[in-house]
Design an enzyme around this catalytic site. Structure first.
Site, PDB file in Angstrom:
ATOM      1  CG  ASP A  39      -2.194   0.802   1.060  1.00 29.76           C
ATOM      2  OD1 ASP A  39      -3.276   0.193   1.041  1.00 29.76           O
ATOM      3  OD2 ASP A  39      -2.112   2.055   0.948  1.00 29.76           O
ATOM      4  CG  ASP A  65       2.432   4.059  -7.101  1.00 38.51           C
ATOM      5  OD1 ASP A  65       1.401   3.450  -7.454  1.00 38.51           O
ATOM      6  OD2 ASP A  65       2.740   5.191  -7.517  1.00 38.51           O
ATOM      7  CB  VAL A  66      -0.398  -1.265  -7.040  1.00 31.92           C
ATOM      8  CG1 VAL A  66      -0.173  -2.061  -5.773  1.00 31.92           C
ATOM      9  CG2 VAL A  66      -1.575  -0.318  -6.901  1.00 31.92           C
ATOM     10  CE1 TYR A 157     -14.075   2.291  -8.196  1.00 34.37           C
ATOM     11  CE2 TYR A 157     -16.400   1.783  -8.466  1.00 34.37           C
ATOM     12  CZ  TYR A 157     -15.189   1.547  -7.845  1.00 34.37           C
ATOM     13  OH  TYR A 157     -15.082   0.561  -6.887  1.00 34.37           O
ATOM     14  CE  LYS A 161     -12.848  -1.055  -8.936  1.00 31.04           C
ATOM     15  NZ  LYS A 161     -11.852  -1.883  -8.244  1.00 31.04           N
ATOM     16  CB  THR A 192     -14.292   0.791   3.210  1.00 26.22           C
ATOM     17  OG1 THR A 192     -14.557   1.420   1.949  1.00 26.22           O
ATOM     18  CG2 THR A 192     -14.623  -0.682   3.117  1.00 26.22           C
TER      19      THR A 192
HETATM   20  N1  LIG Z   1     -16.146   0.320  -0.672  1.00 25.11           N
HETATM   21  C1  LIG Z   1     -16.995  -0.052  -1.613  1.00 25.11           C
HETATM   22  O1  LIG Z   1     -18.214   0.202  -1.516  1.00 25.11           O
HETATM   23  C2  LIG Z   1     -16.525  -0.826  -2.814  1.00 25.11           C
HETATM   24  C3  LIG Z   1     -17.501  -1.477  -3.591  1.00 25.11           C
HETATM   25  C4  LIG Z   1     -17.077  -2.224  -4.691  1.00 25.11           C
HETATM   26  C5  LIG Z   1     -15.750  -2.334  -4.998  1.00 25.11           C
HETATM   27  N2  LIG Z   1     -14.818  -1.697  -4.224  1.00 25.11           N
HETATM   28  C6  LIG Z   1     -13.412  -1.881  -4.604  1.00 25.11           C
HETATM   29  O2  LIG Z   1     -12.799  -2.681  -3.605  1.00 25.11           O
HETATM   30  C7  LIG Z   1     -11.430  -2.291  -3.424  1.00 25.11           C
HETATM   31  C8  LIG Z   1     -11.180  -1.920  -1.971  1.00 25.11           C
HETATM   32  O3  LIG Z   1     -12.031  -0.846  -1.621  1.00 25.11           O
HETATM   33  P1  LIG Z   1     -12.073  -0.248  -0.144  1.00 25.11           P
HETATM   34  O4  LIG Z   1     -13.453   0.269   0.047  1.00 25.11           O
HETATM   35  O5  LIG Z   1     -11.498  -1.226   0.801  1.00 25.11           O
HETATM   36  O6  LIG Z   1     -11.115   1.014  -0.355  1.00 25.11           O
HETATM   37  P2  LIG Z   1     -10.244   1.883   0.678  1.00 25.11           P
HETATM   38  O7  LIG Z   1     -10.274   3.269   0.157  1.00 25.11           O
HETATM   39  O8  LIG Z   1     -10.702   1.646   2.078  1.00 25.11           O
HETATM   40  O9  LIG Z   1      -8.781   1.256   0.510  1.00 25.11           O
HETATM   41  C9  LIG Z   1      -8.064   1.358  -0.694  1.00 25.11           C
HETATM   42  C10 LIG Z   1      -6.580   1.254  -0.397  1.00 25.11           C
HETATM   43  O10 LIG Z   1      -5.870   1.330  -1.652  1.00 25.11           O
HETATM   44  C11 LIG Z   1      -4.687   2.054  -1.421  1.00 25.11           C
HETATM   45  N3  LIG Z   1      -4.136   2.596  -2.679  1.00 25.11           N
HETATM   46  C12 LIG Z   1      -4.688   3.549  -3.483  1.00 25.11           C
HETATM   47  N4  LIG Z   1      -3.862   3.823  -4.504  1.00 25.11           N
HETATM   48  C13 LIG Z   1      -2.762   3.029  -4.364  1.00 25.11           C
HETATM   49  C14 LIG Z   1      -1.565   2.848  -5.096  1.00 25.11           C
HETATM   50  N5  LIG Z   1      -1.301   3.552  -6.217  1.00 25.11           N
HETATM   51  N6  LIG Z   1      -0.665   1.943  -4.652  1.00 25.11           N
HETATM   52  C15 LIG Z   1      -0.910   1.229  -3.523  1.00 25.11           C
HETATM   53  N7  LIG Z   1      -2.024   1.360  -2.782  1.00 25.11           N
HETATM   54  C16 LIG Z   1      -2.947   2.249  -3.195  1.00 25.11           C
HETATM   55  C17 LIG Z   1      -5.102   3.163  -0.447  1.00 25.11           C
HETATM   56  O11 LIG Z   1      -3.982   3.730   0.205  1.00 25.11           O
HETATM   57  C18 LIG Z   1      -6.035   2.405   0.489  1.00 25.11           C
HETATM   58  O12 LIG Z   1      -5.327   1.873   1.592  1.00 25.11           O
HETATM   59  C19 LIG Z   1     -11.207  -1.144  -4.408  1.00 25.11           C
HETATM   60  O13 LIG Z   1     -10.665  -1.673  -5.596  1.00 25.11           O
HETATM   61  C20 LIG Z   1     -12.611  -0.610  -4.664  1.00 25.11           C
HETATM   62  O14 LIG Z   1     -12.701   0.012  -5.920  1.00 25.11           O
HETATM   63  C21 LIG Z   1     -15.180  -0.934  -3.157  1.00 25.11           C
END
Ligand SMILES: NC(=O)c1ccc[n+]([C@@H]2O[C@H](COP(=O)([O-])OP(=O)(O)OC[C@H]3O[C@@H](n4cnc5c(N)ncnc54)[C@H](O)[C@@H]3O)[C@@H](O)[C@H]2O)c1
Length: 261
Positions: A39, A65-66, A157, A161, A192
């Site tokens: 992360d 950084d992914v 977004y 996806k 989250t």
């Molecule tokens: N929360 C929702 O409602 C939801 C619904 C469907 C899908 N998702 C997807 O699920 C996944 C997780 O979501 P979440 O709600 O846990 O998000 P979150 O925002 O709580 O966590 C995302 C994490 O990704 C990290 N990140 C961002 N850019 C980065 C980079 N370049 N390199 C490394 N790390 C990086 C951030 O620092 C953070 O810790 C995401 O792909 C999101 O799109 C979320």
């Protein structure tokens, strides 16, 4: 043997400092897996790893950084030295913004596509090159209901996806006879840190008070509740273990009946 144990597994979780990634890291470590959190957020990631270690389980944080292939490769070489051969990978790093289409900047397009789609491509490449050496592997890509269902104000977004789904399916086909399986999880709304921010943007779209946003969604969903972190964990454990050994290129919709395709 408990089929939901993860003993002997070495699992990389991108985005593991927050939200679903952090919840999976904590849960999988209790099932016996060794966890590598990748992360950008070192402080939060280190906290998660410390929590896991305090329970006597194994985890390491890597500031990665992914969107940077070299950084992913370097960290993954370190993971194999420190934790052992890579067995699993979860791509959970992601970003989301809600912006009217005509206000979407090229900068937001590049950032979102880089983090959500390009990084998933890069991470799958690195993961699979290690898994081929190890003879087996399972990958879960966090997609979204927005990977199947269009939404206004979420054009970029959704594009990212929808891309994750096509990417996952195509790679899954190529490596189906190499003992490497890739599947997606497509959740609806999970409360989250992501939604702590998004609710302000959605409130503008629907002219709601930000605190009314999540209850508003609960009413619309046929099961009348949001996705629990435990729902995500259960789906991920299923997809990462031999419980799902004949599944590849599939996606599990965690949407409480909202979408059925
Ligand atoms: N929360 C929702 O409602 C939801 C619904 C469907 C899908 N998702 C997807 O699920 C996944 C997780 O979501 P979440 O709600 O846990 O998000 P979150 O925002 O709580 O966590 C995302 C994490 O990704 C990290 N990140 C961002 N850019 C980065 C980079 N370049 N390199 C490394 N790390 C990086 C951030 O620092 C953070 O810790 C995401 O792909 C999101 O799109 C979320």
């Amino acid at each position: 043997m408990d089929k939901e144990r993860m003993d002997g597994r070495v699992i990389v979780i991108t985005g593991g400092s927050s939200g679903m990634g952090a919840a999976m890291a904590k849960d999988f470590s209790k099932r016996g897996a060794k966890i590598a959190v990748y992360d950008l957020n070192k402080e939060k990631g280190q906290q998660i790893v410390d929590e896991i270690k305090a329970k006597g389980n194994i985890a390491e944080f890597f500031k990665v950084d992914v969107t940077n292939k070299q950084a992913i490769e370097d960290a993954t070489n370190q993971v194999e030295i420190q934790l052992g051969p890579l067995t699993n990978w979860v791509n959970s790093a992601g970003i989301s913004r809600m912006v009217p289409f005509l206000d979407c900047s090229e900068e937001l397009w590049n950032l979102t596509l880089n983090v959500n789609l390009k990084a998933t491509f890069l991470c799958c490449q690195v993961a699979i090159s290690h898994m081929l050496n190890n003879g087996k592997g399972e990958i879960v890509n966090m997609c979204s209901l927005s990977g199947k269902k269009p939404s206004s104000w979420q054009t970029i977004y959704c594009a990212s996806k929808f891309g994750v789904l096509g990417l996952t399916q195509s790679i899954a086909k190529e490596f189906a006879d190499k003992n490497i399986r890739l599947n997606c999880i497509c959740p609806g709304i999970v409360h989250t840190e992501m939604w702590d921010k998004l609710k302000y943007e959605y409130a503008k779209k629907r002219n709601l008070d930000p605190e009314e946003v999540l209850p508003y969604f609960e009413k619309q969903i046929p099961m009348h509740r949001l996705v629990d972190l435990q729902d995500v964990i259960n789906a991920a454990v299923f997809l990462l273990t031999d419980n799902s050994s004949y599944l590849t290129g599939q996606s599990i919709n965690l949407v409480g009946g909202e979408w059925m395709d």
